[in-house]
Write a protein that holds these residues in place. Structure first.
Motif, PDB file in Angstrom:
ATOM      1  N   GLU A  91      -1.679   7.941 -10.088  1.00 55.74           N
ATOM      2  CA  GLU A  91      -1.670   6.493 -10.027  1.00 55.74           C
ATOM      3  C   GLU A  91      -2.551   5.870 -11.025  1.00 55.74           C
ATOM      4  O   GLU A  91      -3.441   6.373 -11.414  1.00 55.74           O
ATOM      5  CB  GLU A  91      -2.309   6.302  -8.627  1.00 55.74           C
ATOM      6  N   ILE A  92      -2.067   4.746 -11.600  1.00 53.24           N
ATOM      7  CA  ILE A  92      -2.327   4.403 -13.045  1.00 53.24           C
ATOM      8  C   ILE A  92      -2.631   2.588 -12.840  1.00 53.24           C
ATOM      9  O   ILE A  92      -1.656   2.152 -12.265  1.00 53.24           O
ATOM     10  CB  ILE A  92      -1.155   4.581 -13.964  1.00 53.24           C
ATOM     11  N   THR A 128       6.542  -1.109 -14.365  1.00 52.43           N
ATOM     12  CA  THR A 128       5.326  -1.210 -14.736  1.00 52.43           C
ATOM     13  C   THR A 128       4.742  -2.723 -14.904  1.00 52.43           C
ATOM     14  O   THR A 128       3.943  -2.918 -15.607  1.00 52.43           O
ATOM     15  CB  THR A 128       5.172  -0.322 -16.085  1.00 52.43           C
ATOM     16  N   PHE A 129       5.753  -3.527 -14.724  1.00 50.63           N
ATOM     17  CA  PHE A 129       5.151  -5.032 -14.714  1.00 50.63           C
ATOM     18  C   PHE A 129       4.599  -5.079 -13.442  1.00 50.63           C
ATOM     19  O   PHE A 129       5.005  -6.048 -12.665  1.00 50.63           O
ATOM     20  CB  PHE A 129       6.450  -6.040 -14.761  1.00 50.63           C
ATOM     21  N   ALA A 130       3.469  -4.350 -13.361  1.00 50.03           N
ATOM     22  CA  ALA A 130       2.694  -4.473 -11.987  1.00 50.03           C
ATOM     23  C   ALA A 130       1.390  -3.815 -12.084  1.00 50.03           C
ATOM     24  O   ALA A 130       0.784  -3.562 -13.295  1.00 50.03           O
ATOM     25  CB  ALA A 130       3.261  -3.616 -11.104  1.00 50.03           C
ATOM     26  N   GLU A 131       0.558  -4.081 -11.275  1.00 53.55           N
ATOM     27  CA  GLU A 131      -0.863  -3.902 -11.403  1.00 53.55           C
ATOM     28  C   GLU A 131      -1.189  -2.399 -11.536  1.00 53.55           C
ATOM     29  O   GLU A 131      -2.115  -1.890 -11.995  1.00 53.55           O
ATOM     30  CB  GLU A 131      -1.801  -4.586 -10.426  1.00 53.55           C
ATOM     31  N   ARG A 132      -0.284  -1.663 -10.491  1.00 53.14           N
ATOM     32  CA  ARG A 132      -0.554  -0.138 -10.494  1.00 53.14           C
ATOM     33  C   ARG A 132       0.765   0.268 -10.559  1.00 53.14           C
ATOM     34  O   ARG A 132       1.847  -0.296  -9.996  1.00 53.14           O
ATOM     35  CB  ARG A 132      -1.179   0.404  -9.256  1.00 53.14           C
ATOM     36  N   PHE A 133       0.828   1.569 -10.966  1.00 53.76           N
ATOM     37  CA  PHE A 133       2.159   2.443 -11.053  1.00 53.76           C
ATOM     38  C   PHE A 133       2.130   3.837 -10.726  1.00 53.76           C
ATOM     39  O   PHE A 133       0.941   4.529 -10.973  1.00 53.76           O
ATOM     40  CB  PHE A 133       2.702   2.426 -12.578  1.00 53.76           C
TER      41      PHE A 133
END
Length: 342
Positions: free
Chosen positions: A29-30, A121-126
């Motif tokens: 989780e990133i 990945t246009f997100a806060e977490r991936f």
């Protein structure tokens, strides 16, 4: 969490998106720190390519690991990492033949690609799997690292076209991917010339020591009969120009995406002049090498010229889509800007 999703055929929106609540045994989780806007994103929004509605876009990304699965061995919490978005299954006939770019074992009987046919990945977490995560060297900037995925794409095309030192390569278009290619090719000892209509891009390339001219200048300065060993169409609609500029025995590389473009192939001309057309497809296990090469080319980071929070997605895409003269090279989103000081 906040994310940018394709909510209709050509429309993005900021949405609330929840990642998988259960982390796989090999899961990572990133926190996403930078996620680059790619030409394929622009192609979808302009109607040149289809996009899967409901998918969180974004596939070029770096971040900080915040959680790891129980079976993870190589990646640690707190590491700075770059993400390989091409999630091959590892079990299908193509993967078993070391052709992971042709994977047919994904959820759509094809390669699973973050931001294309699965959430990106246009997100806060991936969340992804350990084999698709690579540590970033301590002395590599976030800006250079976010270009590792584009470097992998370029390497794949360079290999498939068998480009080698001393050859002469013409690149049609000087967008971000072309500039990455020019920097890589120069480092290989390849002589490059590129074209573009955007004055800012031309001057930006000149500042990096690259040879970029306007298309009409190819007809001037005694260059009207000049031929190239390789011509790379980074725009996606320049095959006629490429055919006129490639030398006998040369190669044309298809690189830019435009699903609406068609070209009537002059078959005899290609046959008698032994001209090859190269369509490399997705990269195949190029990520580790791309990371090593990017580490030696820190100037790649200079290509990142604009940073936007996720909330400013509309302004970011409006500029890239509607202003062909915009003074922009590479734009990225910064979902977790507090990590940028690392």
């Amino acid at each position: 969490m906040k994310a940018i999703s394709l909510v209709s055929a050509r429309t993005l929106s900021l949405v609330s998106h929840e990642a998988c609540k259960t982390l796989p045994t090999d899961g990572i989780e990133i926190d996403i720190v930078l996620s680059g806007i790619c030409g394929t994103d622009l192609a979808v929004l302009s109607g040149r390519e289809e996009g899967q509605v409901g998918i969180v876009r974004g596939h070029e990304a770096v971040g900080v690991v915040v959680n790891v699965g129980a079976g993870v061995k190589r990646i640690r919490k707190g590491m700075r990492v770059v993400i390989d978005p091409n999630e091959y299954c590892g079990n299908c006939e193509h993967c078993n033949a070391a052709k992971t770019h042709l994977c047919s074992g994904g959820s759509h009987a094809a390669l699973n690609i973050a931001g294309v046919n699965k959430h990106g990945t246009f997100a806060e977490r991936f969340i992804t799997h350990e084999r698709f995560v690579h540590g970033i060297p301590d002395d590599m900037s976030w800006e250079t690292a976010v270009l590792v995925e584009p470097v992998a794409c370029i390497l794949n095309n360079i290999e498939q076209a068998s480009i080698k030192a001393g050859e002469r390569v013409l690149l049609l278009g000087s967008g971000p991917m072309s500039l990455v290619a020019q920097i890589l090719l120069r480092a290989m000892g390849v002589h490059t010339c590129a074209t573009d209509l955007n004055t800012f891009r031309i001057e930006f390339g000149h500042a990096l020591g690259l040879n970029i001219v306007r298309p009409e200048e190819l007809e001037c300065l005694g260059q009207n009969h000049e031929k190239y060993d390789v011509v790379i169409d980074t725009v996606g609609n320049q095959l006629e120009t490429a055919a006129s500029r490639v030398a006998r025995g040369g190669r044309i590389v298809l690189f830019g995406f435009n699903g609406n473009y068609e070209y009537s192939l002059p078959a005899k001309h290609f046959l008698v002049n032994a001209i090859s057309i190269i369509a490399a497809g997705e990269y195949n296990q190029h990520f580790p090498r791309a990371l090593r090469i990017a580490h030696r080319l820190p100037e790649l980071g200079k290509l990142v010229t604009h940073r936007y929070p996720l909330e400013a997605y509309s302004a970011a895409f409006d500029s890239l889509l509607n202003d062909p003269c915009a003074p922009t090279i590479k734009s990225v989103f910064t979902p977790n800007p507090t990590h940028l000081s690392r």
